[in-house]
Design a protein around this motif. Structure first.
Motif, short mmCIF file in Angstrom:
data_model
loop_
_atom_site.label_atom_id
_atom_site.label_comp_id
_atom_site.label_asym_id
_atom_site.label_seq_id
_atom_site.Cartn_x
_atom_site.Cartn_y
_atom_site.Cartn_z
N ILE A 153 -33.77 -7.24 26.63
CA ILE A 153 -33.17 -6.73 25.39
C ILE A 153 -33.22 -7.80 24.30
O ILE A 153 -33.50 -7.50 23.14
CB ILE A 153 -31.72 -6.26 25.63
CG1 ILE A 153 -31.72 -4.97 26.45
CG2 ILE A 153 -30.97 -6.07 24.32
CD1 ILE A 153 -30.36 -4.56 26.97
N LEU A 154 -32.98 -9.03 24.69
CA LEU A 154 -32.94 -10.12 23.71
C LEU A 154 -34.33 -10.60 23.27
O LEU A 154 -34.50 -11.06 22.15
CB LEU A 154 -32.15 -11.31 24.27
CG LEU A 154 -30.66 -11.07 24.52
CD1 LEU A 154 -30.05 -12.23 25.29
CD2 LEU A 154 -29.93 -10.86 23.20
N THR A 155 -35.32 -10.50 24.16
CA THR A 155 -36.64 -11.09 23.86
C THR A 155 -37.80 -10.10 23.89
O THR A 155 -38.89 -10.44 23.46
CB THR A 155 -36.96 -12.20 24.88
OG1 THR A 155 -37.10 -11.60 26.17
CG2 THR A 155 -35.92 -13.29 24.88
N HIS A 156 -37.59 -8.94 24.47
CA HIS A 156 -38.65 -7.95 24.71
C HIS A 156 -39.72 -8.49 25.66
O HIS A 156 -40.88 -8.10 25.59
CB HIS A 156 -39.27 -7.46 23.40
CG HIS A 156 -38.27 -6.80 22.50
ND1 HIS A 156 -37.70 -5.58 22.80
CD2 HIS A 156 -37.71 -7.20 21.33
CE1 HIS A 156 -36.85 -5.26 21.86
NE2 HIS A 156 -36.82 -6.22 20.96
N LYS A 157 -39.32 -9.41 26.51
CA LYS A 157 -40.20 -9.98 27.53
C LYS A 157 -39.46 -9.94 28.86
O LYS A 157 -38.23 -9.92 28.90
CB LYS A 157 -40.53 -11.45 27.23
CG LYS A 157 -41.30 -11.68 25.97
CD LYS A 157 -41.58 -13.16 25.86
CE LYS A 157 -41.70 -13.59 24.41
NZ LYS A 157 -41.69 -15.03 24.27
N ALA A 158 -40.24 -9.98 29.92
CA ALA A 158 -39.64 -10.03 31.26
C ALA A 158 -39.09 -11.44 31.52
O ALA A 158 -39.61 -12.43 31.00
CB ALA A 158 -40.67 -9.69 32.32
#
Length: 144
Positions: A87-92
């Motif tokens: 949610i914060l980075t749009h990365k895993a």
């Protein structure tokens, strides 16, 4: 309730951890001594052996009930923190993070969480080092 921070985040349930744990250890030791004394006196050891077996089963039950609950919680925390990171980075979340590191990161608020997650991977921080690095502690009162 004491404010949760690095020094006060471990949870001990006195009735379970201290009372039940102590009673099981004392009972096991006493029952083993009883078996020894009955063997030495050439008495029947069937009853005392069964009591010792029950105490050993109690210790195993004590250990595994705690272990199973913590393992399930570890999986839930890993999922929660992975979603939070996404949610914060749009990365895993980086796959190099260990479950211990992820569990330690849950105590950090979002602004510190991202920095500490990157630092944990880069510097291979231990869970304890992560917890000590947190400036503003986010309490977790739901851990069993």
């Amino acid at each position: 309730m004491t404010e949760q921070n690095y020094a006060h985040h471990a949870r001990t349930v006195k009735g379970f951890h201290i009372l039940l744990g102590s009673l099981l250890v004392i009972g096991t030791i006493t029952s083993i001594v009883n078996v020894y004394m009955q063997v030495k006196a050439n008495d029947s050891v069937i009853g005392s052996t069964l009591i010792t077996t029950l105490f050993i089963c109690g210790i195993l039950l004590f250990w595994y009930t705690r272990r199973f609950a913590v393992t399930v919680q570890d999986r839930a925390i890993r999922a929660e923190e992975s979603i939070r990171y996404y949610i914060l980075t749009h990365k895993a979340l980086d796959s190099k993070l260990t479950i211990g590191q992820i569990i330690a990161l849950r105590f950090a608020y979002d602004d510190e969480f991202l920095v500490l997650a990157d630092r944990a991977v880069r510097e291979d921080l231990s869970p304890d080092e992560i917890k000590r690095s947190i400036k503003k502690w986010k309490a977790d009162h739901h851990r069993a």
